[in-house]
Design an enzyme around this catalytic site. Structure first.
Site, PDB file in Angstrom:
ATOM      1  N   SER A 115     -36.607 -52.879   4.593  1.00 52.19           N
ATOM      2  CA  SER A 115     -35.593 -52.422   3.658  1.00 52.19           C
ATOM      3  C   SER A 115     -34.193 -52.552   4.267  1.00 52.19           C
ATOM      4  O   SER A 115     -33.763 -53.646   4.614  1.00 52.19           O
ATOM      5  CB  SER A 115     -35.908 -50.983   3.230  1.00 52.19           C
ATOM      6  OG  SER A 115     -35.215 -50.621   2.065  1.00 52.19           O
ATOM      7  N   ASP A 167     -42.237 -53.124  -6.284  1.00 54.34           N
ATOM      8  CA  ASP A 167     -41.224 -52.372  -5.544  1.00 54.34           C
ATOM      9  C   ASP A 167     -40.129 -51.869  -6.491  1.00 54.34           C
ATOM     10  O   ASP A 167     -39.377 -52.665  -7.053  1.00 54.34           O
ATOM     11  CB  ASP A 167     -40.602 -53.281  -4.467  1.00 54.34           C
ATOM     12  CG  ASP A 167     -39.760 -52.518  -3.458  1.00 54.34           C
ATOM     13  OD1 ASP A 167     -39.204 -51.467  -3.820  1.00 54.34           O
ATOM     14  OD2 ASP A 167     -39.652 -52.992  -2.310  1.00 54.34           O
ATOM     15  N   HIS A 198     -42.712 -49.911  -2.547  1.00 53.92           N
ATOM     16  CA  HIS A 198     -41.796 -50.071  -1.404  1.00 53.92           C
ATOM     17  C   HIS A 198     -42.487 -49.526  -0.153  1.00 53.92           C
ATOM     18  O   HIS A 198     -42.236 -48.399   0.280  1.00 53.92           O
ATOM     19  CB  HIS A 198     -40.501 -49.306  -1.692  1.00 53.92           C
ATOM     20  CG  HIS A 198     -39.353 -49.678  -0.813  1.00 53.92           C
ATOM     21  ND1 HIS A 198     -38.829 -50.958  -0.742  1.00 53.92           N
ATOM     22  CD2 HIS A 198     -38.597 -48.922   0.025  1.00 53.92           C
ATOM     23  CE1 HIS A 198     -37.805 -50.974   0.093  1.00 53.92           C
ATOM     24  NE2 HIS A 198     -37.644 -49.751   0.576  1.00 53.92           N
TER      25      HIS A 198
END
Length: 218
Positions: A115, A167, A198
């Site tokens: 991320s 996600d 995610h």
């Protein structure tokens, strides 16, 4: 900027390094379990898990939390503090420099990032002035794509981009966009997706292991 780092040493003297960058609001401890999953006959890996500095994050009402950079808007392309991102990338460069000084070959150093950490990973790996072993970008986006100044030393850096198709935080479209752009720029990209949100999944970790095995084959 000096980073607080969680270090995991192999049982034999280290001859390879993976630097793993966590996501927003998390910590280096998140990925320490990966040390048990990623073992190789031809590599004694030192894992470095840096902790991001504490920063106020605009999209979270200005709350101070572990963050590699501020995010001011959560539209699909995101508005970020690119100067802070580059400061974090420079701090990662210092970690790489320290590993080179300790006798590790630059080509046996892998950057990994999840991320927000992956966005820093793109900047740090692609701009480092010596050839690295590769970059793993998980559930992330290429935040500095428009104005990055890549190093010629890493113009053929192997890239593993992995993303969840479900996600809700970083849409898979952003992973696809990064992969396409990097392929157009001549980088060798492996792009893989998984039916997950995610996060990480076991199948993904197995694919990481195969990809890393190729990087550490020599």
């Amino acid at each position: 900027m000096a980073l607080d780092v969680i270090t995991h040493e192999p049982s034999a003297p280290a001859d390879a390094v993976i630097i793993w960058l966590h996501g927003l609001g998390a910590s280096g401890n998140d990925f320490v379990p990966m040390t048990e999953h990623l073992r190789f006959e031809r590599a004694n890996i030192r894992f470095l898990f840096p902790n991001a500095p504490q920063l106020p994050v605009t999209i979270n009402q200005g709350m101070v939390m572990p963050a590699w950079y501020d995010i001011t808007d959560m539209s699909i392309d995101r508005t970020i503090d690119s100067a802070q991102l580059r400061q974090s990338a420079a701090a990662v460069h210092k970690l790489i420099d320290e590993q080179l000084a300790a006798g590790i070959s630059s080509q046996r150093i892998i950057i990994a990032g999840f991320s927000q950490g992956g966005a820093v990973g793109y900047e740090a790996a692609l701009t480092y002035p010596q050839p690295l072993g590769g970059l793993m970008a998980h559930s992330t986006y290429f935040a500095t794509a428009e104005d990055i100044k890549p190093s010629t030393a890493n113009s053929q850096l192997p890239l593993l981009i992995q993303h969840g198709t479900q996600d809700p935080v970083v849409p898979e479209l952003l992973g696809q966009k990064a992969a396409k752009l990097l392929q157009q720029r001549g980088y060798p990209v492996t792009y893989q997706t998984y039916p997950m949100p995610h996060s990480l999944c076991l199948e993904q970790v197995e694919d990481m292991k195969k990809w890393l095995g190729d990087r550490f084959a020599d």
